[in-house]
Scaffold this motif. Structure first.
Motif, short mmCIF file in Angstrom:
data_model
loop_
_atom_site.label_atom_id
_atom_site.label_comp_id
_atom_site.label_asym_id
_atom_site.label_seq_id
_atom_site.Cartn_x
_atom_site.Cartn_y
_atom_site.Cartn_z
N GLU A 59 61.36 -45.78 116.45
CA GLU A 59 60.20 -46.26 117.26
C GLU A 59 60.69 -47.09 118.13
O GLU A 59 61.23 -48.07 118.04
N PRO A 60 60.21 -46.71 119.48
CA PRO A 60 60.44 -47.67 120.56
C PRO A 60 59.84 -48.86 120.50
O PRO A 60 58.60 -48.87 120.18
N VAL A 61 60.45 -50.09 121.00
CA VAL A 61 59.93 -51.06 121.30
C VAL A 61 59.80 -51.54 122.77
O VAL A 61 60.96 -51.38 123.09
N ALA A 62 58.77 -51.94 123.11
CA ALA A 62 58.87 -52.64 124.66
C ALA A 62 59.59 -53.74 124.70
O ALA A 62 59.92 -54.63 123.92
N PRO A 63 60.41 -53.88 125.98
CA PRO A 63 61.35 -54.80 126.19
C PRO A 63 60.50 -56.19 125.98
O PRO A 63 59.33 -56.36 126.27
#
Length: 67
Positions: A59-63
Motif C-alpha cells: 500500500e503506497p503512502v504519500a511522502p
C-alpha cells in the motif's frame, strides 16, 4: 561481477534468447547490466532474519504522510 563476467553473461543471455544485440547498443547494455548487478549485490548483502517476510500486499503512502 567483474567486466569480463558481465560481458560473458550478456552474450550468453542474448544468444539463449536469440536476441540480436546491435554493436552500438552493446556498451549501454553492459553498463546497465553492471548497474543492475551492483544493486543486486547490495540487496544480497542485507542479512534477513526469519521474521523478515515480504508483505502480503503493498500500500503506497504519500511522502511525508503518517503510516
Amino acid at each position: 561481477m567483474n567486466a569480463q563476467q558481465i560481458e560473458t553473461y550478456v552474450d550468453a543471455a542474448a544468444a539463449a534468447l536469440d536476441l540480436p544485440l546491435a554493436p552500438e547498443h552493446r556498451p549501454g547494455v553492459l553498463r546497465y547490466f553492471a548497474l543492475a548487478a551492483d544493486m543486486a549485490a547490495l540487496t544480497e548483502a542485507v542479512e534477513l532474519a526469519p521474521h523478515d517476510e515480504s508483505a502480503l500486499r503493498f500500500e503506497p503512502v504519500a511522502p511525508g504522510a503518517q503510516a
